[in-house]
Structures are given as structure tokens and as C-alpha cells.
Design an enzyme around this catalytic site. Structure first.
Site, mmCIF file in Angstrom:
data_model
loop_
_atom_site.group_PDB
_atom_site.id
_atom_site.type_symbol
_atom_site.label_atom_id
_atom_site.label_comp_id
_atom_site.label_asym_id
_atom_site.label_seq_id
_atom_site.Cartn_x
_atom_site.Cartn_y
_atom_site.Cartn_z
ATOM 1 N N GLU A 1 13.182 -1.474 -0.890
ATOM 2 C CA GLU A 1 14.156 -1.382 -1.777
ATOM 3 C C GLU A 1 14.433 -2.649 -2.622
ATOM 4 O O GLU A 1 15.515 -3.086 -2.747
ATOM 5 C CB GLU A 1 15.752 -1.184 -0.903
ATOM 6 C CG GLU A 1 16.629 -0.311 -1.584
ATOM 7 C CD GLU A 1 16.127 1.007 -2.213
ATOM 8 O OE1 GLU A 1 16.712 1.746 -3.139
ATOM 9 O OE2 GLU A 1 15.188 1.552 -1.423
ATOM 10 N N ASN B 1 10.046 -6.049 3.301
ATOM 11 C CA ASN B 1 9.786 -5.186 2.390
ATOM 12 C C ASN B 1 10.764 -4.102 2.462
ATOM 13 O O ASN B 1 11.529 -3.869 3.398
ATOM 14 C CB ASN B 1 8.256 -4.414 2.717
ATOM 15 C CG ASN B 1 7.988 -3.243 2.378
ATOM 16 O OD1 ASN B 1 7.709 -2.105 2.872
ATOM 17 N ND2 ASN B 1 7.755 -3.120 0.885
ATOM 18 N N CYS C 1 3.898 4.183 8.257
ATOM 19 C CA CYS C 1 3.909 5.388 7.239
ATOM 20 C C CYS C 1 4.879 6.507 7.825
ATOM 21 O O CYS C 1 4.769 6.908 9.108
ATOM 22 C CB CYS C 1 2.456 6.160 7.388
ATOM 23 S SG CYS C 1 2.391 7.614 6.246
ATOM 24 N N PRO D 1 0.829 -1.181 -0.061
ATOM 25 C CA PRO D 1 -0.053 0.046 -0.173
ATOM 26 C C PRO D 1 0.839 1.125 0.050
ATOM 27 O O PRO D 1 1.732 1.402 0.760
ATOM 28 C CB PRO D 1 -0.751 -0.071 1.300
ATOM 29 C CG PRO D 1 0.039 -0.806 2.174
ATOM 30 C CD PRO D 1 1.048 -1.739 1.213
ATOM 31 N N MET D 2 0.446 2.067 -0.927
ATOM 32 C CA MET D 2 1.452 3.402 -1.042
ATOM 33 C C MET D 2 0.364 4.480 -1.051
ATOM 34 O O MET D 2 -0.170 4.693 -2.346
ATOM 35 C CB MET D 2 2.328 3.356 -2.003
ATOM 36 C CG MET D 2 3.635 2.422 -1.624
ATOM 37 S SD MET D 2 4.814 2.236 -3.048
ATOM 38 C CE MET D 2 3.953 0.985 -3.959
ATOM 39 N N GLU D 3 0.284 5.277 -0.116
ATOM 40 C CA GLU D 3 -0.541 6.582 -0.271
ATOM 41 C C GLU D 3 -0.386 7.300 -1.507
ATOM 42 O O GLU D 3 0.717 7.781 -1.431
ATOM 43 C CB GLU D 3 -0.449 7.248 1.252
ATOM 44 C CG GLU D 3 -1.257 8.719 1.178
ATOM 45 C CD GLU D 3 -2.848 8.290 1.476
ATOM 46 O OE1 GLU D 3 -3.716 9.310 1.475
ATOM 47 O OE2 GLU D 3 -3.005 6.884 1.561
#
Length: 321
Positions: A201, A199, A98, A7-9
């Protein structure tokens, strides 16, 4: 081996989840976070962040979508998790990773990694609020400013009832600067019994192989690397299986752009739709020269109506009546 889309806002929304999962290799994906404060959110808030709720919480390709919540009030998070469960959410994921300053300033995301006891209470309250059949998972970083509480946080999340942990192998202070400290994930695996997913890189197959060696994790969550190279999950699976590279060319990827752009146009204001296309092309240009050419063509364009020849290539073909 499990591979998830992170998930990436402001980046991995429903249109991009649709496009990337259509390419294949993804086991599940997670929504952008739904911010929870002190109120019980209406069903429309959940469906706005996860329009896949209308389709049994799956993307059009059939990939499951998990709901992510962010906040610091255990009771309010629990109440909203229960509502999400009643709307069919298959998994409740909690965001403790986040790094955004605005989010952290309002006691959300990575800032909570300074309070392991609060992490435990949040997960515990959410776990008690949703049916036993619905897993509660958590995503964390290595810490806020440093790694002094990393292992305490992981233990707290597990003790609270988290079914698995995704670990972004950097602190909040590290942001997204290389490198990711994958060896810390191995340390976390030593102190918890629940599955741990690596998670951070992973841009190439070689990155995955090095991450696996350092972290001890076969399972990974891919973020910017998968946005930049949407066949990365397929490439990793082929490499692990000892098969020839499973890549897609620009023509196959470009064929997904009309649907992506149409979904974006249906979701946001016209002046912002081109920006979303430019945002994805900005990642794709790392891997595809053709994406770079398209990006340069529309870089200064606010609306694609100003570039008729480009707009026509993104106009979805209508089914005959």
C-alpha cells in the site's frame, strides 16, 4: 535506503521489469514465482521466467534480478534452488505471501504461514543446497487468516537461514484491501535480527514516509504503486534527500512504450499482447491523463492492427542497415 520492485504474478514480467528499471531508483527486482512441485525443472523453465539470466541476471538497465520459487516440498525446492544457483541466480527468494486461491489450494504461498515448522524446514533445506555466497531470502504476509502466528513465522524464517525478510503488511484474508498494517512490521523487526523490508500500500511519497514511521523500515519493496507511477522510487529518494521532486512526464514515459510493446509481442500470442498494454495503462491512468486517453482508445481492441495510428506510435524504430 534500498528500494526494490516487487514480484507480481501476471504483471511484473521481464518486459515490465525492463521498462520500470530503465526509469531508475530501483536497487533490485524479483521474478514472478516459479512453481516447484516434485520434479527438478529443466534450465529452460528458469530462463523462461527470468530471461535476464542470459544477461548476467540483470535488466538492460543493469538492475539485478532475483529468482523467486514457490512450493511446499522442501527437498524439491532445495534441488531447484541448487539448479538456479548453477545457472547464475544471484539470490534465491522464497514466496510465502501469494494470496491466490489456486496457489493456496495447492499448498503454495500464504497458506504455508499456518505451518511455521514447515517454513523453517523449507528455508533450511534451500539454504543448505545453495552456495554460501548466494543469499536465500523470503517474502511473507502477516498470516493466512489472522496474525496469530506472525511472529512465529518470522522467527522460523530467520532460524532457517533467511538473509532478509520482505513483509507484506496484510494477511491472505486481507488480500489487497487497504489499509496495510505497517505497525506489524515494526513488531517483526523486534523479534528478528535480519534486515526487514516493508511492503504494501505504498502509492505515494507520503505513503512511504508514513510506512517508514510506523514500520521503522527505511527499506521498501514497491509493487502496484510503482507500476502506476514508475518514477515513485526516484520521488522517494529525492524527498528523503531533501531535494526537489524527481518526476518524469508522460513524454518520457511514453517513449518506453514501443520497446515494452515489442518485447511483449515477442513473448506472447498476438491476441494477448494488446491486453498486456491495456493492463499497464490501466495502472498508469491513475497518474497520467494521457495514459487514460490511450487506454480508452484501445479498451475494446483485441489487436492493435485495428488502430493503425496507435500501432504506428508503438512500432519500434529499426536501426538503418
Amino acid at each position: 535506503m534500498l528500494i526494490a520492485l516487487a514480484p507480481m504474478e501476471g504483471l511484473v514480467d521481464a518486459p515490465l521489469r525492463d521498462a520500470i528499471t530503465a526509469i531508475g531508483g530501483i536497487d533490485w527486482c524479483v521474478t514472478e514465482f516459479l512453481r516447484v512441485k516434485s520434479t527438478l525443472l529443466p534450465p529452460r523453465s528458469f530462463r523462461r521466467i527470468a530471461p535476464e539470466a542470459h544477461e548476467s541476471w540483470q535488466t538492460p538497465a543493469g538492475v539485478p534480478v532475483r529468482l523467486q520459487l514457490l512450493g511446499s516440498d522442501p527437498i524439491s525446492l532445495a534441488d531447484n534452488a541448487a539448479r538456479a544457483a548453477s545457472l547464475g541466480a544471484p539470490v534465491i527468494d522464497l514466496n510465502f505471501g501469494c494470496p491466490a486461491k489456486t496457489v493456496n489450494r495447492h499448498r503454495g504461498g500464504a497458506v504455508l504461514l499456518q505451518e511455521p515448522e514447515l517454513l523453517h524446514r523449507i528455508v533450511h533445506e534451500v539454504r543448505c543446497a545453495v552456495p554460501a555466497a548466494i543469499p536465500v531470502t523470503a517474502k511473507m504476509r502477516l498470516g493466512y487468516e489472522d496474525t496469530a502466528l506472525t511472529l512465529d513465522c518470522a522467527r522460523a524464517l530467520e532460524a532457517g537461514g533467511a538473509a532478509s525478510l520482505v513483509v507484506h503488511a496484510r494477511t491472505k484474508t486481507d488480500g489487497y484491501k487497504p489499509p496495510a498494517h505497517w505497525h506489524w512490521i515494526a513488531r517483526i523487526k523486534e523479534v528478528v535480527k535480519v534486515p526487514v523490508i516493508a511492503n504494501g500500500e505504498i502509492w505515494t511519497v507520503d505513503d512511504y514516509l508514513r510506512c517508514r514511521a510506523e514500520s521503522g523500515c527505511d527499506d521498501v519493496m514497491l509493487g502496484r504503486g510503482l507500476v502506476a507511477r514508475p518514477d515513485l522510487a526516484r520521488q522517494i529518494r529525492a524527498a528523503v534527500a531533501g531535494l526537489p521532486p524527481d518526476t518524469i512526464g508522460w513524454d518520457e514515459l511514453a517513449a518506453l512504450l514501443p520497446r515494452f510493446y515489442a518485447e511483449v509481442q515477442a513473448k506472447i500470442a498476438p491476441d494477448n499482447a494488446a491486453g498486456r498494454l491495456k493492463q499497464w495503462l490501466g495502472y498508469l491512468r491513475r497518474s497520467y491523463p494521457e495514459a487514460d486517453a490511450m487506454f480508452r482508445q484501445i479498451r475494446t481492441v483485441k489487436r492493435l492492427e485495428a488502430v493503425p495510428e496507435l500501432e504506428s506510435t508503438l512500432e519500434p524504430e529499426l536501426e538503418p542497415a
